[in-house]
Design a protein around this motif. Sequence first.
Motif: not given
Length: 348
Positions: A146-163
């Motif tokens: 689930l994304i509410a607002g920007s997904p960057i917080e979780h996406a940067s954990v999943l892909w530290p260098h490619d989110h």
Amino acid sequence: MGTVSGAYKDVPMRLKHVIPLDFESTKVVPESHIWPETENFPLSDRVLPSDDDEKSKSWIPVIDLMAPNVVELIGHACETWGIFHLTNHGIPSSLIHDVESQARRLFSLPTEQKLKALRSADGATGYGAARMVPFLTKYLWHEGFLIAGSPIEHASVLWPHDHKTFCDVMETYQKMMNSLAHQLLLLMLKWLEVSEDELNWKLSMSQDALLLNSFPACPDPKSTIGLAPHTDSLLITILHQSQEGLQIFRDGFGWVTVSPIEGALVVNFGNLMDILSNGKFSGILHRAFVNQIRHRISVAYFCYPPIDSQVAPFAKSECPIYSSLTVKEYLEIRAKHMEDALSVIKIK
């Protein structure tokens, strides 16, 4: 301004209900995910439109957003079916393809990587199982993000260098879907004959959330289910599904499969619209089944008022059937009572 992320702080889930099954290493359906087939829950009762059955093809309304009588078409579909296919909606097919591609990229990650973005027990965003799980006797063949607002917080954990690509695609989609949801909401309110004074946040201040759904290929799809029967919680839901899997329940028809239509999105609404319309637009009961061959992805966009705003039947409603409350209060009731939530706030 509050979002859905902050609505569940006081009603946390148990961690065991947040963590999905490790589908990557599961070769058989475990007992915890096997649903008994009953009269009220027929897993095999899949009503599929056939090529030579023109009546079945026309069951669920298909509405062209550019039609001159679109208000009447949408109003009638909302009152009779609670769901419709929407064409000419203005969302580029290339963007929809990119969203599904990025969703597949996410759910194809190793389980231990996805769990790094696991949502908190008292939160809403991130990776995890459906919020309905605590109310069920069995688990679901499903994982979500689930994304509410920007997904960057979780996406940067999943892909530290490619989110960046993931974030850009999801944010673009959210922006375009927000505009579409506002357009649909205005058309629905016109049908309900709501005055301009009552629109307020309902058009200009609405919030949104984007749910990426994953239904992995299942070794025994007839024994389990992707999402159990439920209604949606919020205002409007706009769904993309590229493969068959969604079913709705309609009296006199039973479970009806909502087959994808090329270029169309599926629109339905949730409990908040039920409240605002004083029961004229009732959320449709729906579920999702799984298959043995393909990994099915669907993308659900939800529109809702700010969580601190008041919701109640519109002023024109005679004999209101629901009490007035804030969105946050309703979501807390929903988190405690799930499908009985509307009954809790019904005026006796």
